[in-house]
Design a protein around this motif. Structure first.
Motif, short mmCIF file in Angstrom:
data_model
loop_
_atom_site.label_atom_id
_atom_site.label_comp_id
_atom_site.label_asym_id
_atom_site.label_seq_id
_atom_site.Cartn_x
_atom_site.Cartn_y
_atom_site.Cartn_z
N GLU A 76 0.83 -1.21 0.00
CA GLU A 76 0.00 0.00 0.00
C GLU A 76 0.86 1.26 0.00
O GLU A 76 0.51 2.27 -0.62
CB GLU A 76 -0.93 0.01 1.22
CG GLU A 76 -1.96 -1.11 1.24
CD GLU A 76 -3.17 -0.82 0.36
OE1 GLU A 76 -3.15 0.20 -0.36
OE2 GLU A 76 -4.13 -1.62 0.40
N ARG A 84 0.82 4.28 -2.69
CA ARG A 84 0.65 5.67 -2.28
C ARG A 84 1.82 6.53 -2.78
O ARG A 84 1.61 7.68 -3.19
CB ARG A 84 0.54 5.74 -0.75
CG ARG A 84 0.24 7.11 -0.18
CD ARG A 84 -0.94 7.80 -0.83
NE ARG A 84 -2.16 7.03 -0.73
CZ ARG A 84 -3.15 7.33 0.10
NH1 ARG A 84 -3.06 8.39 0.89
NH2 ARG A 84 -4.25 6.61 0.11
N ASN A 89 -6.76 10.99 4.52
CA ASN A 89 -7.64 10.43 5.53
C ASN A 89 -6.79 9.91 6.71
O ASN A 89 -5.70 9.37 6.49
CB ASN A 89 -8.44 9.28 4.93
CG ASN A 89 -9.45 8.69 5.89
OD1 ASN A 89 -9.11 7.90 6.78
ND2 ASN A 89 -10.71 9.05 5.72
N LYS A 147 -6.89 7.29 8.35
CA LYS A 147 -6.56 5.87 8.24
C LYS A 147 -5.49 5.60 7.18
O LYS A 147 -5.02 4.47 7.05
CB LYS A 147 -7.82 5.07 7.91
CG LYS A 147 -8.85 5.06 9.04
CD LYS A 147 -10.08 4.25 8.68
CE LYS A 147 -11.09 4.24 9.81
NZ LYS A 147 -12.32 3.47 9.46
N SER A 148 -5.12 6.63 6.42
CA SER A 148 -4.12 6.46 5.35
C SER A 148 -2.76 7.05 5.69
O SER A 148 -1.87 7.08 4.85
CB SER A 148 -4.64 7.09 4.05
OG SER A 148 -5.85 6.51 3.65
N GLN A 184 -4.07 15.16 8.66
CA GLN A 184 -5.18 14.21 8.69
C GLN A 184 -6.49 14.95 8.46
O GLN A 184 -6.81 15.90 9.17
CB GLN A 184 -5.21 13.48 10.04
CG GLN A 184 -3.93 12.72 10.32
CD GLN A 184 -3.99 11.95 11.62
OE1 GLN A 184 -5.02 11.38 11.97
NE2 GLN A 184 -2.88 11.91 12.35
N ASN A 221 -11.43 10.29 1.37
CA ASN A 221 -11.55 8.86 1.61
C ASN A 221 -10.16 8.23 1.63
O ASN A 221 -9.16 8.93 1.40
CB ASN A 221 -12.46 8.19 0.57
CG ASN A 221 -11.90 8.23 -0.84
OD1 ASN A 221 -10.69 8.05 -1.05
ND2 ASN A 221 -12.75 8.45 -1.83
N ARG A 222 -10.09 6.93 1.88
CA ARG A 222 -8.78 6.30 2.10
C ARG A 222 -7.88 6.35 0.88
O ARG A 222 -6.65 6.34 1.01
CB ARG A 222 -8.97 4.83 2.54
CG ARG A 222 -9.45 4.70 3.96
CD ARG A 222 -9.07 3.37 4.57
NE ARG A 222 -7.63 3.21 4.68
CZ ARG A 222 -7.05 2.24 5.39
NH1 ARG A 222 -7.79 1.37 6.03
NH2 ARG A 222 -5.74 2.14 5.43
N ASP A 223 -8.45 6.39 -0.31
CA ASP A 223 -7.63 6.38 -1.52
C ASP A 223 -7.25 7.78 -2.01
O ASP A 223 -6.45 7.91 -2.93
CB ASP A 223 -8.36 5.64 -2.66
CG ASP A 223 -8.43 4.14 -2.41
OD1 ASP A 223 -7.52 3.62 -1.76
OD2 ASP A 223 -9.38 3.50 -2.88
#
Length: 351
Positions: free
Chosen positions: A273, A277, A300, A302-303, A331, A336-338
């Protein structure tokens, strides 16, 4: 509020599997002791395990799934299949659990088997495809063909099961082109989900012998990460969920113990991942007319980990490659995460 997903695992190690694939040593992979493998899993064992798990799982806003792991479930004797599934179906019928998942081989699927699975409430079937290249399948002693995969997938879909496919990279005879072709063929099959496993040389397997004799060379970690990055990109573009990348670490599956060689890392997916990224970050930076000395990256929450990279690898790379002095990760729940966005200014101190 979204439901939290819980899995109750039931291990049936190496039961029903008619072939000794070169990479496989089930007792090492599942972390089950050899003495436990000799013990037959019974309906009573299944009932006891489910009850124990249910006592620890919240009662509200949950989705609970029982999953049979460790063997080719539909290859075990049909009476035992019915016994084990019957024990689980009792809980599904009562509403204590919502799903039943199992994994099997493509050549151990037919209409009779699927009728039994449907009767006992099975919801998800995962096929161990591993490769769609005939030579790779033969060298790996898989015992099934590409055509077996097509037949099994067609039947599974016709019977309205949720379909999962499992693939391995770096098998004997494999190449990056073959791996990418397997990926493309799997995309055409339109599974609901996919698992990706880099091939490891496990102690006590035929692959260990081939490796020791110099007849098999495993992928290097960095090579495997890059290949999985490319595979993951393809699956994401086709809206296919990848639910696992890399073998689950256990006490046995650790480098220096039962992993003799191969691209093992306890956080393998995170490495993949992070590479994905980093590619996106480079594309965003290359859009800028001028690369600033100070940079803000909004992501995000979470990312954050995959954006920074393991041991801040991505941050160090960007600073060196683009001559950036400071990078701040911000943050932002709006993404979204992507998603991510690059800004050419700093409002706070560097992380």
């Amino acid at each position: 509020m979204s439901q939290k997903h819980y899995i109750i695992p039931i291990f049936v190690p190496h039961r029903g599997c008619p072939h000794d694939c070169v990479f496989c040593n089930q007792k090492k992979i599942t972390g089950i002791e050899e003495k436990e493998i000799a013990i037959e899993v019974s309906a009573e064992d299944v009932t006891k395990k489910i009850k124990e798990y249910l006592e620890t799982i919240p009662k509200k806003n949950v989705n609970i799934e029982v999953a049979f792991y460790g063997g080719s479930f539909t290859g075990i004797p049909i009476d035992l299949q019915k016994e084990l599934l019957g024990a689980v179906y009792h809980f599904k019928k009562n509403g204590d659990i919502q799903g039943i998942r199992l994994s099997t081989r493509p050549d151990y699927i037919n209409q009779e088997i699927l009728s039994v699975l449907k009767y006992f409430g099975v919801t998800v079937i995962e096929l161990g495809v591993q490769s769609m290249d005939e030579k790779v399948l033969k060298l790996s002693n898989r015992g099934h063909s590409q055509n077996d995969v097509y037949k099994a997938v067609t039947l599974i879909k016709e019977n309205n099961f949720i379909l999962g496919l499992q693939m391995m990279i770096g098998l004997p005879g494999d190449t990056k082109n073959k791996i990418l072709r397997t990926t493309e063929e799997m995309i055409k099959l339109k599974p609901n989900m996919v698992r990706i496993y880099p091939t490891l040389v496990i102690r006590g397997t035929a692959l260990e012998v081939l490796y020791n004799e110099g007849e098999y060379i495993p992928l290097q970690l960095e090579e495997a990460v890059i290949i999985c990055r490319d595979i993951l990109t393809k699956f994401k573009k086709n809206h296919i969920q990848v639910i696992r990348i890399g073998l689950q670490p256990t006490e046995n599956i650790m480098e220096g113990k039962d992993v003799i060689a191969g691209p093992f890392h306890p956080a393998f997916r995170e490495l993949v991942e992070a590479e994905l990224r980093l590619d996106k970050l480079k594309r965003e930076l290359n859009k800028l007319e001028h690369i600033p000395k100070e940079l803000e990256i909004h992501v995000n929450p979470k990312s954050v980990s995959e954006t920074v990279g393991l041991k801040r690898k991505n941050i160090y790379f960007l600073k060196k490659a683009y001559h950036i002095n400071r990078i701040l990760i911000v943050q932002d729940e709006a993404y979204n995460r992507d998603e991510l966005k690059v800004f050419s200014h700093i409002t706070n101190k560097d992380i």
